[in-house]
Design an enzyme around this catalytic site. Structure first.
Site, PDB file in Angstrom:
ATOM      1  N   HIS A  11      -9.252   0.805  -1.826  1.00 16.07           N
ATOM      2  CA  HIS A  11      -9.330   1.458  -0.523  1.00 16.07           C
ATOM      3  C   HIS A  11     -10.784   1.368  -0.054  1.00 16.07           C
ATOM      4  O   HIS A  11     -11.704   1.714  -0.805  1.00 16.07           O
ATOM      5  CB  HIS A  11      -8.970   2.938  -0.627  1.00 16.07           C
ATOM      6  N   HIS A  40       0.869  -1.183   0.000  1.00 13.31           N
ATOM      7  CA  HIS A  40       0.000   0.000   0.000  1.00 13.31           C
ATOM      8  C   HIS A  40       0.901   1.227   0.000  1.00 13.31           C
ATOM      9  O   HIS A  40       1.299   1.744   1.039  1.00 13.31           O
ATOM     10  CB  HIS A  40      -0.917  -0.028   1.237  1.00 13.31           C
ATOM     11  N   ASP A  76       1.734   3.972   2.820  1.00 16.29           N
ATOM     12  CA  ASP A  76       0.719   4.826   2.189  1.00 16.29           C
ATOM     13  C   ASP A  76       1.353   5.986   1.416  1.00 16.29           C
ATOM     14  O   ASP A  76       1.606   5.850   0.210  1.00 16.29           O
ATOM     15  CB  ASP A  76      -0.290   5.319   3.232  1.00 16.29           C
ATOM     16  N   ASP A  77       1.610   7.107   2.087  1.00 21.58           N
ATOM     17  CA  ASP A  77       2.206   8.295   1.453  1.00 21.58           C
ATOM     18  C   ASP A  77       3.329   8.801   2.348  1.00 21.58           C
ATOM     19  O   ASP A  77       3.184   9.816   3.046  1.00 21.58           O
ATOM     20  CB  ASP A  77       1.130   9.385   1.292  1.00 21.58           C
ATOM     21  N   HIS A 104       1.473   4.796  -2.459  1.00 23.14           N
ATOM     22  CA  HIS A 104       1.144   5.660  -3.607  1.00 23.14           C
ATOM     23  C   HIS A 104       2.440   6.331  -4.046  1.00 23.14           C
ATOM     24  O   HIS A 104       3.034   7.084  -3.270  1.00 23.14           O
ATOM     25  CB  HIS A 104       0.125   6.719  -3.200  1.00 23.14           C
ATOM     26  N   GLU A 163     -11.534   3.226   5.325  1.00 19.30           N
ATOM     27  CA  GLU A 163     -10.541   4.141   5.925  1.00 19.30           C
ATOM     28  C   GLU A 163     -11.347   5.238   6.632  1.00 19.30           C
ATOM     29  O   GLU A 163     -11.425   5.265   7.851  1.00 19.30           O
ATOM     30  CB  GLU A 163      -9.624   4.722   4.836  1.00 19.30           C
TER      31      GLU A 163
HETATM   32  N1  HPA Z   1      -6.680   7.239   0.878  1.00 16.73           N
HETATM   33  C1  HPA Z   1      -7.283   7.548  -0.255  1.00 16.73           C
HETATM   34  N2  HPA Z   1      -6.642   8.042  -1.300  1.00 16.73           N
HETATM   35  C2  HPA Z   1      -5.337   8.226  -1.223  1.00 16.73           C
HETATM   36  C3  HPA Z   1      -4.647   7.921  -0.065  1.00 16.73           C
HETATM   37  C4  HPA Z   1      -5.355   7.380   1.046  1.00 16.73           C
HETATM   38  O1  HPA Z   1      -4.822   7.070   2.129  1.00 16.73           O
HETATM   39  N3  HPA Z   1      -3.351   8.229  -0.313  1.00 16.73           N
HETATM   40  C5  HPA Z   1      -3.271   8.686  -1.583  1.00 16.73           C
HETATM   41  N4  HPA Z   1      -4.483   8.689  -2.143  1.00 16.73           N
HETATM   42 ZN    ZN Z   2      -3.684   4.753   0.329  1.00 18.70          ZN
END
Ligand code: HPA
Ligand code: ZN
Length: 334
Positions: free
Chosen positions: A196, A16, A277-278, A18, A199
């Protein structure tokens, strides 16, 4: 070996991630200069200071703005190379990487430049570090399904580079079912599917991702805990959850890592994995996420090994590659 060395040495798959979320402020500034893009921040420090988020949307606004400096094939190469080098240092042996083509094609960056740049860096990482990769094309869920279908058509000549489709961006108000046709099309081409869900959105979106989009993994999925029947199903069907603890705290899904449900869901028998994630926006790469979860939730060496094993088993790697990595995990002593 101390626990930190053990966490680093464990063979891990990152599932996971991006790629646009690995754009560190230093590289963002360098690419802005290279491409003649004007930024509204005077310095790297002032940009980093803006990384205080209230929720998913407040993050996405700044994340899409940052991605505006990515223009050329070389930019995408440099972005991916920097991430892969960092992941290699953290003991990541395999990475399944999301990209958001619509973020770039909407600015007239050709999808070819994006895919060529990324996959050139992927080949280098495999050659230099033995780090394998797969690419996952994500649809932006705040846009229409027609836009997703058009994007898939643009990607069609490049499907040999794409392992799966995914679904990201603003979750609330954009249920998985909105993308049923786009996912069916991708599956008909032999691609995998992930999404996703759960969340910020409700547990209902996790059911939909499984039943309507036929995904094999859920990204995040933490809100499944609100629905006992769903937790039972995820356990029974061994559906992997790609969790991202530092992200969840930064975007206020949980107040603190101590309150994160990663350990309780792992103990309940779900196939939980740890991911970043990011990382450029949320304060840490995969090993930082392992460290934070370990210390806040008192994870034991066997929990850490289970998280690593889950990540390998939840990947799209072929059976033999999975077995080899799992054997390495079993042989590693804390
Ligand atoms: N959630 C949804 N979209 C996203 C995320 C996330 O954590 N990170 C980058 N795009
Ligand atoms: Zn994500």
């Amino acid at each position: 070996m101390d626990l930190d060395g053990y966490m680093r040495a464990l063979p891990k798959a990152e599932l996971h991630l991006h790629i646009e979320g690995t754009l560190e402020p230093e590289l963002l500034f360098a690419l802005a200069q290279r491409n003649g893009v004007r930024l509204r921040y005077p310095s790297v420090e002032s940009l980093r200071k803006a990384y205080e988020f209230e929720d998913l949307q407040s993050f996405l606004d700044i994340y899409y703005e940052g991605a505006g400096v990515l223009r050329t094939e070389r930019d995408f190469h440099d972005l991916a190379r920097a991430y892969l080098q960092r992941a290699h240092a953290d003991g990541v042996r395999h990475a399944e990487i999301f990209f958001d083509p619509q973020t770039h094609t909407s600015r007239s960056v050709p999808i070819e430049a994006v895919i060529e740049g990324l996959t050139t860096a992927f080949r280098e990482a495999e050659k230099e570090w033995g780090l394998t990769t797969k690419l996952i094309l994500c649809f932006l869920r705040h846009l229409s399904e027609e836009d997703a279908l058009e994007t898939f058509d643009r990607a069609r000549p490049h499907l040999d580079h794409i392992a799966a489709v995914g679904l990201d961006s603003s979750e609330k108000g954009h249920p998985p079912v909105k993308f049923r046709r786009a996912f069916a099309k991708a599956k008909a081409e032999g691609l995998g599917a992930v999404a996703h869900a759960g969340e910020e959105g409700p547990a209902e979106y996790v059911w939909q991702a499984l039943d309507e989009l036929k995904v094999s993994r859920i990204d995040h999925g933490v809100r499944c805990a609100e629905d006992a029947a769903l937790v039972e199903r995820l356990k029974r069907e061994k559906v992997p959850l790609t969790m991202c603890p530092l992200s969840n705290v930064k975007l206020r899904v949980f107040d603190s890592i101590e309150k994160h449900n990663l350990k309780s869901l792992l103990e309940a028998g779900l196939r939980v994995t740890v991911n970043s994630d990011d990382p450029a926006y949320f304060g840490g790469y995969v090993l930082d996420n392992f460290r934070a979860a370990q210390s806040a939730l008192d994870l034991l060496p066997e929990d850490l090994a289970a998280l690593a094993r889950n990540s390998i088993e939840a990947s799209f790697l072929p059976k033999a590659a999975k077995a080899a990595l799992v054997a390495e995990i079993e042989a590693l002593k804390p």
